[in-house]
Write a protein that holds these residues in place. Structure first.
Motif, mmCIF file in Angstrom:
data_model
loop_
_atom_site.group_PDB
_atom_site.id
_atom_site.type_symbol
_atom_site.label_atom_id
_atom_site.label_comp_id
_atom_site.label_asym_id
_atom_site.label_seq_id
_atom_site.Cartn_x
_atom_site.Cartn_y
_atom_site.Cartn_z
ATOM 1 N N ASP A 1 0.725 -1.217 -0.096
ATOM 2 C CA ASP A 1 -0.119 -0.052 0.078
ATOM 3 C C ASP A 1 0.855 1.102 -0.185
ATOM 4 O O ASP A 1 0.442 2.479 0.369
ATOM 5 C CB ASP A 1 -1.095 0.084 1.232
ATOM 6 C CG ASP A 1 -1.696 -1.272 1.471
ATOM 7 O OD1 ASP A 1 -2.155 -1.824 0.442
ATOM 8 O OD2 ASP A 1 -1.908 -1.737 2.459
ATOM 9 N N GLY A 2 2.160 1.168 -0.122
ATOM 10 C CA GLY A 2 3.093 2.357 -0.041
ATOM 11 C C GLY A 2 3.193 2.759 1.423
ATOM 12 O O GLY A 2 3.868 3.841 1.431
ATOM 13 N N GLU A 3 3.013 1.999 2.419
ATOM 14 C CA GLU A 3 3.290 2.548 3.703
ATOM 15 C C GLU A 3 4.682 2.128 3.863
ATOM 16 O O GLU A 3 5.388 1.365 3.341
ATOM 17 C CB GLU A 3 2.442 1.593 4.561
ATOM 18 C CG GLU A 3 2.190 2.112 5.663
ATOM 19 C CD GLU A 3 1.247 1.207 6.732
ATOM 20 O OE1 GLU A 3 1.280 1.321 7.802
ATOM 21 O OE2 GLU A 3 0.563 0.504 6.236
ATOM 22 N N ARG A 4 5.311 2.758 4.884
ATOM 23 C CA ARG A 4 6.775 2.716 5.363
ATOM 24 C C ARG A 4 6.745 2.416 6.595
ATOM 25 O O ARG A 4 6.498 3.276 7.603
ATOM 26 C CB ARG A 4 7.367 4.377 5.025
ATOM 27 C CG ARG A 4 7.593 4.559 3.537
ATOM 28 C CD ARG A 4 7.826 6.089 3.310
ATOM 29 N NE ARG A 4 8.334 6.196 2.063
ATOM 30 C CZ ARG A 4 9.465 6.168 1.488
ATOM 31 N NH1 ARG A 4 10.423 6.392 2.207
ATOM 32 N NH2 ARG A 4 9.562 6.503 0.265
ATOM 33 N N LYS B 1 9.945 -4.132 -0.699
ATOM 34 C CA LYS B 1 11.139 -3.936 -0.780
ATOM 35 C C LYS B 1 11.342 -3.044 0.361
ATOM 36 O O LYS B 1 10.671 -2.417 1.069
ATOM 37 C CB LYS B 1 11.114 -2.826 -1.971
ATOM 38 C CG LYS B 1 12.367 -2.394 -2.509
ATOM 39 C CD LYS B 1 12.157 -1.367 -3.521
ATOM 40 C CE LYS B 1 13.741 -0.978 -3.890
ATOM 41 N NZ LYS B 1 13.779 -0.085 -4.986
ATOM 42 N N LYS B 2 12.720 -3.374 0.664
ATOM 43 C CA LYS B 2 13.430 -2.404 1.721
ATOM 44 C C LYS B 2 14.306 -1.494 1.203
ATOM 45 O O LYS B 2 15.035 -1.666 0.173
ATOM 46 C CB LYS B 2 14.265 -3.229 2.684
ATOM 47 C CG LYS B 2 13.444 -4.281 3.708
ATOM 48 C CD LYS B 2 14.438 -4.874 4.696
ATOM 49 C CE LYS B 2 13.849 -5.823 5.246
ATOM 50 N NZ LYS B 2 14.749 -6.656 6.044
#
Ligand code: SF4
Ligand code: SF4
Length: 104
Positions: free
Chosen positions: A50-53, A71-72
């Motif tokens: 979801d594009g959360e970081r 991805k990290k």
């Protein structure tokens, strides 16, 4: 305005180059830059679907949360701590970093 420089104890001038940006498209989240930075500037984050970081450990031994992230990537979380040594840029295998001088 002038470029910020430091006079080293031996008398030589040094122009710090501060970490300005990390190219997240190129970054493979290897953590090498995190290991060489002694200034608590960098933070590895996991990018979710979801594009959360979400902040994650850069230590490969803590690598048990991989599935949660697409991805990290490394991020410049505390730019105010950077002393402009460029160690992160030199060790990065993907040439992700942009550095810049400071104006005073
Ligand atoms: S330039 Fe030096 S202090 Fe700044 S983020 Fe890179 S390794 Fe850390
Ligand atoms: S060394 Fe480069 S590729 Fe590795 S985590 Fe740091 S910015 Fe990303």
């Amino acid at each position: 305005m002038a470029t910020f420089t430091v006079t080293l104890p031996g008398g030589k001038l040094w122009t710090p180059q501060y970490a300005e940006a990390i190219n997240e498209d190129k970054c493979i989240g290897c953590g090498r830059c995190f290991k060489v930075c002694g200034r608590d500037v960098l933070q590895l984050v996991g990018l979710t679907e979801d594009g959360e970081r979400i902040a994650v450990s850069a230590d490969p031994e803590d690598d048990d949360e991989d599935e949660e992230y697409e991805k990290k990537v490394m991020t410049i979380a505390n730019p105010e701590n950077c002393v402009g040594c460029e160690a992160c840029m030199k060790i990065c295998p993907k040439k992700c970093y942009t550095h810049t001088t400071a104006e005073v």
